[in-house]
Design an enzyme around this catalytic site. Structure first.
Site, short mmCIF file in Angstrom:
data_model
loop_
_atom_site.label_atom_id
_atom_site.label_comp_id
_atom_site.label_asym_id
_atom_site.label_seq_id
_atom_site.Cartn_x
_atom_site.Cartn_y
_atom_site.Cartn_z
N GLU A 243 10.56 9.99 54.73
CA GLU A 243 11.23 10.98 53.88
C GLU A 243 11.31 12.30 54.64
O GLU A 243 10.29 12.85 55.03
CB GLU A 243 10.42 11.15 52.59
CG GLU A 243 11.11 12.02 51.58
CD GLU A 243 10.34 12.14 50.28
OE1 GLU A 243 9.11 12.35 50.32
OE2 GLU A 243 10.98 12.03 49.22
N GLU B 105 4.87 10.17 40.49
CA GLU B 105 6.29 10.13 40.88
C GLU B 105 6.33 10.70 42.29
O GLU B 105 6.12 11.88 42.49
CB GLU B 105 7.12 10.95 39.89
CG GLU B 105 8.58 10.59 39.95
CD GLU B 105 9.35 11.52 40.86
OE1 GLU B 105 9.52 11.16 42.05
OE2 GLU B 105 9.78 12.58 40.39
N CYS C 276 13.54 14.00 45.67
CA CYS C 276 12.83 12.74 45.95
C CYS C 276 13.78 11.54 45.89
O CYS C 276 13.57 10.56 46.59
CB CYS C 276 11.67 12.56 44.98
SG CYS C 276 12.13 12.89 43.29
N LYS D 244 -0.18 22.86 36.94
CA LYS D 244 -0.21 23.63 38.19
C LYS D 244 1.15 23.56 38.88
O LYS D 244 1.56 22.48 39.32
CB LYS D 244 -1.26 23.11 39.16
CG LYS D 244 -1.39 24.06 40.36
CD LYS D 244 -2.13 23.44 41.52
CE LYS D 244 -1.24 22.84 42.57
NZ LYS D 244 -0.36 23.77 43.28
P1 NDP Z 1 2.45 17.81 47.94
O1 NDP Z 1 2.36 16.42 47.48
O2 NDP Z 1 1.36 18.36 48.76
O3 NDP Z 1 2.60 18.80 46.69
C1 NDP Z 1 2.84 18.46 45.35
C2 NDP Z 1 1.88 19.20 44.42
O4 NDP Z 1 0.54 18.72 44.59
C3 NDP Z 1 1.80 20.70 44.71
O5 NDP Z 1 1.58 21.40 43.50
C4 NDP Z 1 0.58 20.76 45.61
O6 NDP Z 1 0.02 22.03 45.72
C5 NDP Z 1 -0.35 19.78 44.93
N1 NDP Z 1 -1.40 19.24 45.78
C6 NDP Z 1 -1.54 19.28 47.15
N2 NDP Z 1 -2.66 18.66 47.54
C7 NDP Z 1 -3.28 18.22 46.41
C8 NDP Z 1 -4.48 17.49 46.16
N3 NDP Z 1 -5.27 17.08 47.14
N4 NDP Z 1 -4.80 17.19 44.88
C9 NDP Z 1 -4.00 17.56 43.87
N5 NDP Z 1 -2.86 18.26 44.04
C10 NDP Z 1 -2.49 18.58 45.29
O7 NDP Z 1 3.82 18.02 48.67
P2 NDP Z 1 4.16 19.14 49.76
O8 NDP Z 1 4.58 20.34 49.07
O9 NDP Z 1 3.04 19.31 50.74
O10 NDP Z 1 5.36 18.45 50.52
C11 NDP Z 1 5.10 17.51 51.54
C12 NDP Z 1 6.11 16.41 51.53
O11 NDP Z 1 6.02 15.70 50.32
C13 NDP Z 1 7.54 16.87 51.59
O12 NDP Z 1 7.95 17.09 52.89
C14 NDP Z 1 8.25 15.73 50.94
O13 NDP Z 1 8.50 14.72 51.88
C15 NDP Z 1 7.28 15.24 49.91
N6 NDP Z 1 7.54 15.75 48.56
C16 NDP Z 1 8.03 14.90 47.65
C17 NDP Z 1 8.32 15.37 46.39
C18 NDP Z 1 8.87 14.47 45.36
O14 NDP Z 1 9.40 14.95 44.37
N7 NDP Z 1 8.75 13.19 45.51
C19 NDP Z 1 8.15 16.76 46.01
C20 NDP Z 1 7.57 17.57 47.04
C21 NDP Z 1 7.30 17.06 48.26
P3 NDP Z 1 0.61 23.00 46.89
O15 NDP Z 1 1.93 23.45 46.42
O16 NDP Z 1 -0.32 24.10 47.01
O17 NDP Z 1 0.65 22.18 48.12
#
Ligand code: NDP
Length: 492
Positions: free
Chosen positions: A401, A270, A304, A196
């Site tokens: 973060e 991660e 990240c 996904k």
């Molecule tokens: P999320 O953790 O929500 O998103 C990562 C992935 O998980 C996306 O594909 C998301 O879908 C999906 N997801 C969301 N909720 C669920 C769930 N309950 N069960 C399974 N999968 C789920 O990150 P965000 O995009 O909301 O970003 C929020 C914050 O997270 C950022 O501001 C940043 O601080 C951090 N972040 C960290 C990352 C990293 O690489 N360490 C990457 C991205 C964000 P969808 O896109 O629809 O939300």
């Protein structure tokens, strides 16, 4: 005799501006609507739901994308299970390798299309998608293609076997690269996948479906289901999935870990980070300033492992900040498709609001803000490169973060103090050390609680090098031989 003054034909330039250098966008042809990639076909979602994906730089709608529901996830998992049992897991490993090599070569051949699409949908500068994301994504497939028929050598005397179906959930900051990090080792190890992409950046993953078709990958080996967090939750919940690999926020990572506790489903996480980039007084300062800029403004800070906390030795504090501010004035913020752009658009309105909120908190808590003069486009989501000085360790901007182009600066006097401060965070993904002394680099690396420690560089990635965190940055490693292990079980 009067000397006649020589007048220049053209007036001298008082200001040097870069002319626009936009990458041609018409290399990418977009469909109006994209279904789900299940069993080798793009199919309509059974949920009947769709959503619009945008360009964050202009807010222009790009395409309609399917919102996969529980039934859609179930059919993707069934297709992946079928492909696993009907041939993929039993295929000679050298044959599996050929598919991976083919995918790697197609990624290279179509890299311009993919780079433009990545920048269009995600907002990152074309210079980065072209020179970093795409070459690294191809390199991951090449690298793991090489391992596919050598698993017995990677894990001698342990009889490695594939797990089955891997559910993979990825974020929006490196859409295609994260897909490569997930899919390449999973396939090399003989698994099939349901992936996904993030809600805001689904288009390169859907393009990847086309790459799989072009590579004649057997149907069902790779399945791509688009949607928001609900789709991710359905994948996690599905009992036909043998392993979950997740990259994203610590909050969602924790929820997934809770959901899977006691189920026997394998998990790697991660998650976030708040890396310290540590500059000692003997460092090559101009080089270090480039490293600071690359550490936090690369990909708008949506990284990240970004070097979001700068730790400068007190004796060089003034000089470092002066050089850094001067360098920031030269950063060009704007159109992601312009080849001169250094800092592109923020990925979504939601992320922009989160950055703005934390920056406000930094000001209120008493930190001093600096932003270079720059004109931000009127439409789209933008945030100027930002530096906070006078930051105390307890401030939110030093602890949380931000995931945006915002740097928090702290100082230290001794190496011991630098270690204390660097490790004073719930995270532990990466760190950087700048010094000319090799022994000091080793001393620091031994004490830093971070999965990756860069020395005299920052944000360097290589498929052969394992990547992953400590503490709230998650567990498990991606990349390298270590990255195969989470996709295998061992018979001996
Ligand atoms: P999320 O953790 O929500 O998103 C990562 C992935 O998980 C996306 O594909 C998301 O879908 C999906 N997801 C969301 N909720 C669920 C769930 N309950 N069960 C399974 N999968 C789920 O990150 P965000 O995009 O909301 O970003 C929020 C914050 O997270 C950022 O501001 C940043 O601080 C951090 N972040 C960290 C990352 C990293 O690489 N360490 C990457 C991205 C964000 P969808 O896109 O629809 O939300």
């Amino acid at each position: 005799m009067a000397v006649e003054k020589h007048k220049p034909v053209t007036p001298a330039l008082t200001e040097w501006e870069y002319a626009p250098a936009p990458e041609a966008r018409d290399i990418v042809s977009l469909e109006e609507r994209y279904g789900l990639y299940v069993g080798g076909e793009l199919v309509e979602p059974r949920s009947g739901e769709w959503f619009t994906t945008l360009s964050p730089a202009t807010e222009e709608p790009l395409a309609e994308v399917a919102q996969a529901g529980a039934e859609d996830v179930d059919s993707a998992v069934t297709a992946a299970r079928g492909a696993f049992q009907d041939g993929w897991s039993g295929l000679a490993p050298s044959e599996r390798a050929k598919y991976l090599f083919r995918i790697a070569r197609i990624l290279q051949e179509r890299s311009r299309e993919l780079a433009v699409l990545e920048s269009l949908n995600g907002g990152k500068p074309i210079r980065e998608s072209r020179d970093v994301d795409l070459p690294l994504a191809a390199a991951h497939f090449f690298y793991y293609a090489g391992w596919a028929d050598k698993l017995e050598y990677a894990f001698p005397n342990r009889r490695p076997l594939p797990l089955g179906v891997a559910g993979q959930i990825i974020p929006w900051n490196f859409p295609l690269l994260m897909l490569a990090w997930k899919i390449a080792p999973a396939l090399a190890a003989g698994n099939t996948v349901v992936l996904k992409p993030a809600e805001t950046t689904p288009l390169t993953a859907l393009f990847f479906a086309e790459v799989c078709r072009q590579a004649e990958l057997p149907p069902g080996v790779v399945n791509i289901v688009t949607g928001d967090g609900r789709t991710g939750a359905e994948i996690v919940r599905h009992d036909g999935v043998d392993k979950i690999a997740f990259t994203g926020s610590t909050e969602v990572g924790k929820a997934i870990q809770r959901e899977l506790a006691g189920t026997g489903t394998r998990l790697t996480l991660e998650l976030g980070g708040k890396a310290a980039n540590i500059i000692f007084d003997d460092a090559a300062l101009d080089q270090a300033v480039e490293g600071i800029v690359n550490g936090i403004y690369f990909n708008q800070g949506h990284v990240c492992c970004a070097g979001s906390r700068l730790l400068v030795q007190e004796s060089i504090y003034e000089a470092t900040i002066a050089k850094l501010k001067r360098r920031l004035e030269t950063l060009r913020v704007g159109d992601p498709l312009d080849k001169n752009t250094d800092v592109g658009a923020i990925n979504s309105r939601m992320q922009l609001e989160k950055i703005a909120e934390l920056v406000e908190a930094g000001k209120e808590e008493g930190a001093e803000i600096y932003q270079p003069p720059c004109r931000l486009p009127e439409k789209g989501y933008w945030f100027a490169p930002t530096v906070f000085t006078n930051v105390a360790q307890s401030y939110r901007i030093a602890q949380e973060e931000i995931f945006g182009p915002v740097l928090s600066v702290l100082t230290f006097r001794t190496p011991e103090e630098a270690i204390e401060k660097a490790n004073n965070t719930p995270y532990g993904l990466s760190a950087g050390v700048w010094t000319e002394k090799g022994s000091r680099i080793l001393w620091m690396a031994e004490r830093l609680r971070a999965g990756v420690v860069w020395a005299n560089t920052f944000n360097r990635f290589d498929p052969s090098s394992p990547f992953g965190g400590y503490k709230e940055s998650g567990f498990g490693r991606e990349g390298g031989r270590h990255g195969l292990e989470p996709y295998l079980r061992f018979d001996a």
